[in-house]
Design an enzyme around this catalytic site. Sequence first.
Site, mmCIF file in Angstrom:
data_model
loop_
_atom_site.group_PDB
_atom_site.id
_atom_site.type_symbol
_atom_site.label_atom_id
_atom_site.label_comp_id
_atom_site.label_asym_id
_atom_site.label_seq_id
_atom_site.Cartn_x
_atom_site.Cartn_y
_atom_site.Cartn_z
ATOM 1 N N THR A 258 0.826 -1.220 0.000
ATOM 2 C CA THR A 258 0.000 0.000 0.000
ATOM 3 C C THR A 258 0.857 1.266 0.000
ATOM 4 O O THR A 258 0.703 2.115 0.879
ATOM 5 C CB THR A 258 -0.945 0.019 1.213
ATOM 6 O OG1 THR A 258 -0.154 -0.068 2.422
ATOM 7 C CG2 THR A 258 -1.937 -1.127 1.165
ATOM 8 N N GLU A 416 8.364 -1.781 12.905
ATOM 9 C CA GLU A 416 9.432 -0.910 12.411
ATOM 10 C C GLU A 416 10.548 -1.698 11.767
ATOM 11 O O GLU A 416 11.131 -1.272 10.755
ATOM 12 C CB GLU A 416 9.982 -0.056 13.563
ATOM 13 C CG GLU A 416 11.006 0.984 13.143
ATOM 14 C CD GLU A 416 12.459 0.496 13.232
ATOM 15 O OE1 GLU A 416 13.370 1.293 12.940
ATOM 16 O OE2 GLU A 416 12.683 -0.673 13.605
#
Length: 740
Positions: A258, A416
């Site tokens: 995305t 992360e």
Amino acid sequence: MQWTKVLGLGLGAAALLGLGIILGHFAIPKKANSLAPQDLDLEILETVMGQLDAHRIRENLRELSREPHLASSPRDEDLVQLLLQRWKDPESGLDSAEASTYEVLLSFPSQEQPNVVDIVGPTGGIIHSCHRTEENVTGEQGGPDVVQPYAAYAPSGTPQGLLVYANRGAEEDFKELQTQGIKLEGTIALTRYGGVGRGAKAVNAAKHGVAGVLVYTDPADINDGLSSPDETFPNSWYLPPSGVERGSYYEYFGDPLTPYLPAVPSSFRVDLANVSGFPPIPTQPIGFQDARDLLCNLNGTLAPATWQGALGCHYRLGPGFRPDGDFPADSQVNVSVYNRLELRNSSNVLGIIRGAVEPDRYVLYGNHRDSWVHGAVDPSSGTAVLLELSRVLGTLLKKGTWRPRRSIVFASWGAEEFGLIGSTEFTEEFFNKLQERTVAYINVDISVFANATLRVQGTPPVQSVVFSATKEIRSPGPGDLSIYDNWIRYFNRSSPVYGLVPSLGSLGAGSDYAPFVHFLGISSMDIAYTYDRSKTSARIYPTYHTAFDTFDYVDKFLDPGFSSHQAVARTAGSVILRLSDSFFLPLKVSDYSETLRSFLQAAQQDLGALLEQHSISLGPLVTAVEKFEAEAAALGQRISTLQKGSPDPLQVRMLNDQLMLLERTFLNPRAFPEERYYSHVLWAPRTGSVVTFPGLSNACSRARDTASGSEAWAEVQRQLSIVVTALEGAAATLRPVADL
């Protein structure tokens, strides 16, 4: 996600009371909130500094690193609940806290079919296998929750070929091998960490026909040359021979499916076949004990002196093994990778203290939560500090002692380690709101690399507030030095304005500040304590991304007593209070002038003659820099004048917006079309050798190629125009609001 509703409560209340000045206008009558500060309260600041407790930080770290917490794992989700519990505590919690979940594409090794690296003899049989796991030296390196070392997002495959040594896997390293007459087609390249990014090693190798890549950490780069078990953890802070650095090999950041969209159910997702940024060939990291077996048996030409390391042998280039070594000369290396891609849910956690006067201005403080294994240093040292700082501020809030002028948002980012995914999805989902309202972003990821000195990276406007904070906090250890005075002993520069000052590093893309700086244009900083570089050449703390990054490692070797963790908490806490409570924002835009002047001088000295040869003038750039310098100085003078009087709050609000929004003026989303998310024309990746405006430096570097034609020089002119336009826009932003 409800955090927007929470931050809007103050605005709604203002409207209902008929205050109707401007959205979030801070001229709220004191009767509405007697605790609403008009400026930084030094007594509150002193209270916070005194209440930040090293022992509590230590206990936070013990709990956070007790078990491995890979992104989206059950333990990772347990920590989501821990954060929510802390931030909803009735005695020390915040105004609100919530988790938001994104469905993102992650990469994992197969549990049923582990990745393996084997040496295959001439008859096809396996004659040697590299270790699949790290040695369980403390009882914490084994178990089902310790993920096998792997290269995240590397494709599955089983390439086999002769081994070559390719140094750090940079493009020039593979060209050197070709210069030496080595045929790379179908080989397996052994590379070492450092020099270029993880994923770039595989990309560069594939360009030259290499079939698979191995990556290891050389003791020369991480252990100051030490490699024997008695010299490494658990006997010292150095990486044990079996230690393997895990990591993401994805080229970009954010969810791969995305780009530029939040990974929510309604978002369009790219077809997996069209995803870019993954390594093109199978890649696997190994420990240096296995690298020694491979490298010390290589045949071929002696590697250049700069390619040598500390494995106790002369490094050769290959291809293949020498006839008098431990393996038959015709043996090949097989790299079998069985990684798989999975859609997983990953959560961000946000804790909010609503501002009393300017609730629509946000000071963000964040760190990621996920780790590769136990992650005591990376990232839990940062999360331990975050929890303690939010506890102290939350306690003052619940007691009714304090409420900040502006809203404070604490963030625990998910995933992360796979590519800054949680923070990137957050910035994508709330792009406009964050651009319009965020004062600054403070990142504390690895809070303590070691215990010698503070290290801060940041954009120039944050320099002043960091200096002010650190001058008032005592440095850990003996003596009465402030953190500032201790810092200047280790990292300093000569400023034409201030004289000798601590040096701030620039922000790349190594942690969650990246989307805030490069994508949103928000003034940002990253705060940590680090080591004395005169005593070690380690490129990072030695157990980075390995199963040896544990609580005991921190407690015994990095920060016994946790005074450096406490120093980071105090520094970050002081910065937060100064940014959230000060009447005038403590962002000094004139500090950008030094950076721009140094970039200009480098362009003039190193590129000026070259540009003149192609009829490209730096004159407009000189003028643009001078305009910025003049307007920045004038704004600083206007602020100084107002600070001496009793200015209209609306006038201060307008000035503060100029300070806050300056960083946004350096964004140009079309400046670097080949660089996803990089829009900041001053801090984009620089591949050229000249330390100047990155777009200009990179374009000149490409145009210097003898094969380059007029199009390359046209791109140089375009990049120069982009910089000039950005600087002129920045100067215009700093002028009085009534002036266009």
